[in-house]
Design a protein around this motif. Structure first.
Motif, short mmCIF file in Angstrom:
data_model
loop_
_atom_site.label_atom_id
_atom_site.label_comp_id
_atom_site.label_asym_id
_atom_site.label_seq_id
_atom_site.Cartn_x
_atom_site.Cartn_y
_atom_site.Cartn_z
N GLU A 1 0.67 -1.21 0.10
CA GLU A 1 0.15 0.24 -0.20
C GLU A 1 0.63 1.12 -0.10
N VAL A 2 1.99 1.29 0.82
CA VAL A 2 2.89 2.25 0.89
C VAL A 2 3.34 2.68 -0.49
N TYR A 3 3.96 1.57 -1.22
CA TYR A 3 4.37 1.43 -2.78
C TYR A 3 3.46 2.17 -3.50
N ARG A 4 2.29 1.70 -3.25
CA ARG A 4 1.22 1.73 -4.40
C ARG A 4 0.78 3.43 -4.25
N GLU A 5 0.94 3.85 -3.09
CA GLU A 5 0.60 5.23 -2.79
C GLU A 5 1.99 6.44 -3.15
N MET A 6 2.99 6.10 -2.68
CA MET A 6 4.35 6.76 -2.94
C MET A 6 4.97 6.72 -4.20
#
Length: 125
Positions: A19-24
């Motif tokens: 989720e962090v990678y998807r967002e950032m």
């Protein structure tokens, strides 16, 4: 087929990292991802300790040198973040040492510097 060690817990951790990678995306410093992962673990109710000092011992004597993994999740999973081109043997050795120092059995390296997707590895002791 062997069972996956800490399957449910590691899937939750990986979901938060994805989720962090998807967002950032990639391209930020590791410290930015560290902050984002703290927020995501908190939002997803994943129990964690961040930047906990591990005391090292030599023949029963505590050393002044300390290891500081990025996260320990569920009290059992070492999570080490990277923001580099790719995971190297040096990163793997670092997680192996954290596992040895804590006696935990599972470590996860998550590399946010890789494109086009999060690069990760499960390390078992």
């Amino acid at each position: 087929m062997a069972a996956i060690l800490l399957k449910d817990e590691s899937y939750k951790v990986m979901g938060a990292l994805f989720e962090v990678y998807r967002e950032m995306g990639c391209g930020y410093l590791e410290s930015v991802y560290q902050e984002c992962v703290i927020l995501e673990f908190t939002d997803q109710d994943i129990p964690f300790a961040s930047q906990t000092e591990l005391t090292l011992k030599y023949k029963g004597h505590a050393l002044n040198s300390k290891y500081i993994p990025d996260f320990i999740c569920f009290g059992e999973i070492i999570v080490e973040l990277k923001a580099v081109g790719s995971i190297t043997d040096q990163h793997r050795a670092q997680v192996h040492n954290y596992l040895r120092a804590t006696r935990h059995r599972l470590g996860i390296i998550a590399n946010f510097g890789h494109h086009p997707k999060l690069e990760y590895e499960r390390i078992l002791r």
